[in-house]
Design an enzyme around this catalytic site. Structure first.
Site, PDB file in Angstrom:
ATOM      1  N   LYS A   1      -2.245   2.457  11.561  1.00 24.46           N
ATOM      2  CA  LYS A   1      -1.483   0.286  11.198  1.00 24.46           C
ATOM      3  C   LYS A   1      -1.131  -0.020  13.012  1.00 24.46           C
ATOM      4  O   LYS A   1      -0.025   1.206  13.453  1.00 24.46           O
ATOM      5  CB  LYS A   1      -0.514   0.612  10.911  1.00 24.46           C
ATOM      6  CG  LYS A   1       0.484  -0.094  10.067  1.00 24.46           C
ATOM      7  CD  LYS A   1       1.176  -0.102   8.878  1.00 24.46           C
ATOM      8  CE  LYS A   1       2.584  -0.955   7.925  1.00 24.46           C
ATOM      9  NZ  LYS A   1       3.266  -0.627   7.504  1.00 24.46           N
ATOM     10  N   GLU A  23      -0.523   2.776   0.966  1.00 23.71           N
ATOM     11  CA  GLU A  23       0.470   3.462   1.704  1.00 23.71           C
ATOM     12  C   GLU A  23       0.825   4.691   1.748  1.00 23.71           C
ATOM     13  O   GLU A  23       1.943   4.529   0.535  1.00 23.71           O
ATOM     14  CB  GLU A  23       0.798   1.756   2.605  1.00 23.71           C
ATOM     15  CG  GLU A  23       1.663   2.451   4.288  1.00 23.71           C
ATOM     16  CD  GLU A  23       2.338   0.809   3.786  1.00 23.71           C
ATOM     17  OE1 GLU A  23       3.221  -0.041   3.574  1.00 23.71           O
ATOM     18  OE2 GLU A  23       2.561   1.006   5.490  1.00 23.71           O
ATOM     19  N   ASN A  72       1.574   5.485  11.353  1.00 24.09           N
ATOM     20  CA  ASN A  72       1.291   5.373  10.023  1.00 24.09           C
ATOM     21  C   ASN A  72      -0.099   4.942   9.544  1.00 24.09           C
ATOM     22  O   ASN A  72      -0.965   4.208  10.053  1.00 24.09           O
ATOM     23  CB  ASN A  72       1.851   4.093   9.506  1.00 24.09           C
ATOM     24  CG  ASN A  72       1.877   3.960   8.187  1.00 24.09           C
ATOM     25  OD1 ASN A  72       1.477   3.958   7.260  1.00 24.09           O
ATOM     26  ND2 ASN A  72       2.807   2.365   7.862  1.00 24.09           N
TER      27      ASN A  72
HETATM   28  N1  CDV Z   1       4.973  -1.628   4.732  1.00 21.67           N
HETATM   29  C1  CDV Z   1       4.702  -3.517   4.745  1.00 21.67           C
HETATM   30  O1  CDV Z   1       4.223  -3.531   5.654  1.00 21.67           O
HETATM   31  N2  CDV Z   1       5.832  -3.572   4.646  1.00 21.67           N
HETATM   32  C2  CDV Z   1       6.131  -4.900   4.871  1.00 21.67           C
HETATM   33  C3  CDV Z   1       7.364  -5.704   4.015  1.00 21.67           C
HETATM   34  C4  CDV Z   1       8.094  -5.268   4.956  1.00 21.67           C
HETATM   35  C5  CDV Z   1       7.109  -7.710   4.260  1.00 21.67           C
HETATM   36  C6  CDV Z   1       4.508  -6.272   4.000  1.00 21.67           C
HETATM   37  O2  CDV Z   1       4.347  -7.059   4.926  1.00 21.67           O
HETATM   38  O3  CDV Z   1       4.141  -6.318   2.959  1.00 21.67           O
END
Ligand code: CDV
Length: 350
Positions: free
Chosen positions: A132, A47, A115
């Site tokens: 996302k 990501e 995203n």
């Molecule tokens: N980039 C993310 O989506 N990170 C989240 C963190 C913040 C918990 C994840 O689910 O890994």
């Protein structure tokens, strides 16, 4: 007849604030080159793979964050990835911050930020895009947190659903491929929407801090890894699909992130796992015929799903408290059948 594709998770070590796109792309090209030497046909990058995980940095004006976004894909800076894909005949999945001019739900064309992840084939063509859906964190500066997580400030909720495409990849004529991004992997609904489109290979990138940054309690690092793995393994098992999950790892801008990238088979087993917090390529041969076992037995959706009982999944967002039991209310309710009652009923029906 085996249908085998060799895939890789191209885990990336940290990208610091000072690091340029050229730096990130050069590292990704080295990973693609290593993938080629190992006979890989499809590489999954993390990501937001081109920059540091910038949602940890607050900017008063959202547009000040635009230098972290891509206004074109490919761009002069990312074109070398597409060229390498074509040269090597290797597909890749890339996560990045997308800045675009597209219509919103009211039909107004405006600047929007997502995203995003794309899937590119071995001819250098984009075959699938995903934005996302589950954006964690918050929109305003939160002084309680030890590290900000401003995804809700910088991104809109993805407007493409959870698409799956059947397309040639590697030596195979057609593979059902879908994507999710990071936090999406923790939501079984996302996996099931992909599963309901017959997905055979799910690709996802993630940036997961090694500690819970909301500062509302302690969560051990090993549990952070376990929760990530559990989510991916159960999603793959319950939808009889392969999954490639790739981290950005290590200490980035002073924030430590879990690595532990994995490739998982349709039985939910980890078949490859990264062991460093740096740039690292892990690979696996995936025989896509293996999806058939789960989807013709326990997870034969046609035979066993009961959507008429799942209404709450789409009708409700938060949990609704259940009714409180009381003896009186219980007596007025439908009598609970004992085993003997059941037998009487069955005989009466006969
Ligand atoms: N980039 C993310 O989506 N990170 C989240 C963190 C913040 C918990 C994840 O689910 O890994």
């Amino acid at each position: 007849m085996p249908r085998i594709i060799t895939v890789a998770a191209a885990q990336m070590g940290p990208l610091q604030l000072k690091d340029t796109r050229a730096h990130a792309v050069a590292r990704m090209l080295r990973l693609l080159e290593r993938a080629r030497l190992r006979g890989v046909e499809l590489v999954v990058f993390p990501e937001l793979a081109l920059t540091t995980f910038f949602p940890r940095h607050y900017r008063e004006d959202v547009a000040e964050a635009d230098p972290w976004f891509e206004a074109a894909m490919p761009s002069p800076e990312t074109q070398p990835l597409f060229d390498a894909a074509r040269k090597y005949g290797i597909g890749f999945h890339l996560g990045y911050a997308e800045l675009c001019q597209v219509a919103d739900e009211t039909g107004v064309v405006r600047t929007r930020r997502f995203n995003t992840a794309i899937l590119v084939n071995g001819q250098g063509e984009i075959v699938l895009k995903y934005r996302k859906v589950h954006l964690p964190g918050h929109a305003e500066y939160d002084e309680r947190r030890c590290v900000q997580h401003l995804e809700k400030r910088y991104f809109e909720v993805g407007n493409l659903g959870f698409p799956v495409i059947r397309a040639p990849m590697g030596g195979l004529n057609g593979i059902n491929m879908g994507m999710m991004i990071c936090n999406d992997r923790r939501w079984p609904e996302a996996w099931r929407v992909l599963g309901l489109q017959g997905v055979e290979l799910v690709m996802l990138g993630y940036n997961t801090p090694a500690m819970n940054t909301s500062n509302r309690g302690y969560e051990a690092v090993h549990l952070r890894v376990q929760h990530s793995h559990m989510s991916i393994q159960s999603g793959a098992y319950q939808n009889a699909t392969f999954a490639v999950a790739t981290a950005k790892a290590g200490v980035e801008d002073g924030c430590e992130m879990i690595g532990a990238s994995i490739i998982v088979n349709p039985q939910g087993e980890i078949i490859a796992q990264a062991t460093s917090c740096e740039d690292e390529l892990i690979t696996a041969d995936c025989n896509l015929e293996q999806v058939q076992f789960g989807r013709s037995t326990v997870f034969d959706f046609d035979a066993h799903r009961r959507p008429e009982t799942y209404g709450r999944i789409t009708a409700q967002v938060g949990a609704v408290e259940p009714p409180v039991w009381s003896k009186q209310a219980d007596q007025q309710a439908q009598p609970v059948l004992t085993r003997a009652d059941d037998q009487d009923k069955v005989q009466a029906a006969d």
